[in-house]
Write a protein that holds these residues in place. Structure first.
Motif, PDB file in Angstrom:
ATOM      1  N   SER A 252       0.935  -1.174  -0.065  1.00 35.11           N
ATOM      2  CA  SER A 252       0.086  -0.052  -0.215  1.00 35.11           C
ATOM      3  C   SER A 252       0.826   0.813   0.029  1.00 35.11           C
ATOM      4  O   SER A 252       1.844   1.437   0.763  1.00 35.11           O
ATOM      5  N   SER A 253       0.759   2.390  -0.734  1.00 38.34           N
ATOM      6  CA  SER A 253       1.200   3.658  -0.756  1.00 38.34           C
ATOM      7  C   SER A 253       0.960   4.250   0.878  1.00 38.34           C
ATOM      8  O   SER A 253       1.832   5.103   1.566  1.00 38.34           O
ATOM      9  N   TYR A 254       0.133   3.853   1.781  1.00 32.72           N
ATOM     10  CA  TYR A 254      -0.123   3.903   3.325  1.00 32.72           C
ATOM     11  C   TYR A 254       0.924   3.471   4.221  1.00 32.72           C
ATOM     12  O   TYR A 254       1.460   3.819   5.537  1.00 32.72           O
TER      13      TYR A 254
ATOM     14  N   SER B 106       6.533  -2.602   8.142  1.00 34.76           N
ATOM     15  CA  SER B 106       5.243  -3.598   8.865  1.00 34.76           C
ATOM     16  C   SER B 106       4.698  -3.666   8.291  1.00 34.76           C
ATOM     17  O   SER B 106       3.711  -3.047   8.958  1.00 34.76           O
ATOM     18  N   CYS B 107       4.159  -4.548   6.717  1.00 37.23           N
ATOM     19  CA  CYS B 107       3.050  -4.301   6.664  1.00 37.23           C
ATOM     20  C   CYS B 107       2.983  -5.969   6.118  1.00 37.23           C
ATOM     21  O   CYS B 107       4.362  -6.854   5.594  1.00 37.23           O
ATOM     22  N   VAL B 108       2.105  -5.593   5.194  1.00 40.18           N
ATOM     23  CA  VAL B 108       1.559  -6.863   4.321  1.00 40.18           C
ATOM     24  C   VAL B 108       1.543  -6.288   2.376  1.00 40.18           C
ATOM     25  O   VAL B 108       1.387  -5.270   2.263  1.00 40.18           O
ATOM     26  N   GLU B 109       2.356  -7.058   1.638  1.00 42.55           N
ATOM     27  CA  GLU B 109       2.202  -6.837   1.041  1.00 42.55           C
ATOM     28  C   GLU B 109       1.532  -7.998  -0.194  1.00 42.55           C
ATOM     29  O   GLU B 109       1.185  -9.474   0.537  1.00 42.55           O
ATOM     30  N   ILE B 110       0.594  -7.931  -1.092  1.00 38.85           N
ATOM     31  CA  ILE B 110      -0.209  -8.751  -1.518  1.00 38.85           C
ATOM     32  C   ILE B 110       0.698  -8.756  -3.351  1.00 38.85           C
ATOM     33  O   ILE B 110       1.846  -7.504  -4.057  1.00 38.85           O
TER      34      ILE B 110
ATOM     35  N   VAL C 180     -10.475  -6.392   3.236  1.00 38.73           N
ATOM     36  CA  VAL C 180     -10.534  -4.990   3.664  1.00 38.73           C
ATOM     37  C   VAL C 180     -12.045  -3.681   3.726  1.00 38.73           C
ATOM     38  O   VAL C 180     -11.153  -3.056   3.671  1.00 38.73           O
ATOM     39  N   SER C 181     -12.714  -4.925   3.101  1.00 35.31           N
ATOM     40  CA  SER C 181     -14.155  -4.110   3.470  1.00 35.31           C
ATOM     41  C   SER C 181     -13.981  -3.859   5.051  1.00 35.31           C
ATOM     42  O   SER C 181     -14.115  -2.815   5.808  1.00 35.31           O
ATOM     43  N   GLY C 182     -13.840  -5.105   5.943  1.00 27.09           N
ATOM     44  CA  GLY C 182     -13.663  -5.041   7.688  1.00 27.09           C
ATOM     45  C   GLY C 182     -12.644  -4.035   7.443  1.00 27.09           C
ATOM     46  O   GLY C 182     -13.246  -3.701   9.406  1.00 27.09           O
ATOM     47  N   LEU C 183     -11.633  -3.871   7.556  1.00 27.73           N
ATOM     48  CA  LEU C 183     -10.543  -3.406   7.831  1.00 27.73           C
ATOM     49  C   LEU C 183     -11.229  -1.496   7.507  1.00 27.73           C
ATOM     50  O   LEU C 183     -10.439  -1.032   8.839  1.00 27.73           O
ATOM     51  N   SER C 184     -12.003  -1.480   6.686  1.00 22.99           N
ATOM     52  CA  SER C 184     -12.283   0.177   6.567  1.00 22.99           C
ATOM     53  C   SER C 184     -13.606   0.476   7.338  1.00 22.99           C
ATOM     54  O   SER C 184     -13.296   1.639   7.325  1.00 22.99           O
TER      55      SER C 184
END
Length: 66
Positions: free
Chosen positions: A12-14, A22-26, A61-65
């Motif tokens: 993510s750009s975030y 400290s993130c995930v990649e897809i 992703v919807s759940g995270l939002s």
């Protein structure tokens, strides 16, 4: 046809801040009539990976939002 090629991973750009590692990649793999979303830890790129359907990824992703 090339099989088992390493997918193109992105994050993510975030995730560009001080904790950007400290993130995930897809990666999105497509084949005729199907798509799979691959997910991995950006700190352990050779570690375990998840493979989920686009529907499951959208729900996540919807759940995270929410």
């Amino acid at each position: 046809m090339i099989r088992n090629a390493e997918p193109t991973w992105f994050k993510s750009s975030y995730s560009s801040g001080p904790d950007g590692n400290s993130c995930v990649e897809i990666a999105i793999a497509t084949a005729p009539n199907t798509a799979i979303i691959h997910v991995r830890d950006s700190k352990h790129t050779q570690g375990p990976r998840l493979a989920v359907s686009p529907t499951a990824w959208t729900g996540f992703v919807s759940g995270l939002s929410a």
